[in-house]
Every structure is written in structure tokens, then in C-alpha cells.
Motif scaffolding. Sequence first.
Motif, PDB file in Angstrom:
ATOM      1  N   ARG A  68      33.666 127.263 -64.789  1.00 22.98           N
ATOM      2  CA  ARG A  68      33.517 128.449 -63.954  1.00 22.98           C
ATOM      3  C   ARG A  68      32.154 129.078 -64.225  1.00 22.98           C
ATOM      4  N   TYR A  70      29.869 132.704 -64.050  1.00 18.71           N
ATOM      5  CA  TYR A  70      30.048 134.153 -64.023  1.00 18.71           C
ATOM      6  C   TYR A  70      28.691 134.828 -64.163  1.00 18.71           C
ATOM      7  N   SER A 118      38.597 133.885 -65.677  1.00 19.46           N
ATOM      8  CA  SER A 118      38.685 132.787 -64.724  1.00 19.46           C
ATOM      9  C   SER A 118      39.250 131.518 -65.375  1.00 19.46           C
TER      10      SER A 118
END
Length: 123
Positions: A68, A70, A118
Motif C-alpha cells: 500500500r 500512503y 490499510s
Amino acid sequence: MITVVAAIIKKNNAYFLARRAAHKDHAGKWEFPGGKINMGESPEEALERELFEEFGVVTKTGKHVATRQYDYGTFQIELMAFEVTYIEGAFQLTDHDQIAWVPLEKIKQYDLSEADVSIYKAL
């Protein structure tokens, strides 16, 4: 963008979380621990090194769980999470001030760092 790795360590239906110590960025936030990848390291090697440096434990990195991205505003990270098997060693605290083994359904009660939220959702 900074690429970092995170460990998903599971024992008896609970996941290993660590809270960042006061001297670290994002102090007080809980996370799936890990760290930055050094030049020439694979993500798996980096994760095993980081867990040894931060906790004094020997581990074996397994299957990739999720990646993920960010944006923290001042920097962006790509967080790669892997299943990790604990092999040996007593957990010591250096960059963290608390650790916990948390059932999946209770992780949402912990103040996770934004990027780790996440990863939690991917579990």
C-alpha cells in the motif's frame, strides 16, 4: 517515495503490534513493525534485519500480504507487508515502548499509524 517493509506475525490467532516510542516519528502510534530497505537488500532480508535490530528476534519472512502507498504530506511511503514466522529470541524494546498480541477483531481499537490501517484492512 520511501519503500518500507512490515511484519505480519501471528501467534494463537493474535497479531504482533508495537507502539512507537517517544523519540520516534509518529510516537505513540501502533504498527506492524518493520523498517526501511537498505541498498542491496531484498524486502525479505530487510524485514528480518529490522526485526532483529528492533526486537532481538530471529524470524523468517514468508508470503507477501499486501503493498500500500500512503502520503503523510511531507513524505510518501510504499509499505510492503509480509507474513513472518518467529523463530527465536526474547522480544526487547528499542524503537518501541510497548508490544501487544492482538486478535484481528480488536486491532481497530489500537491507534494504528495511517499507513498500517490499510495493511490491517487487507488482513
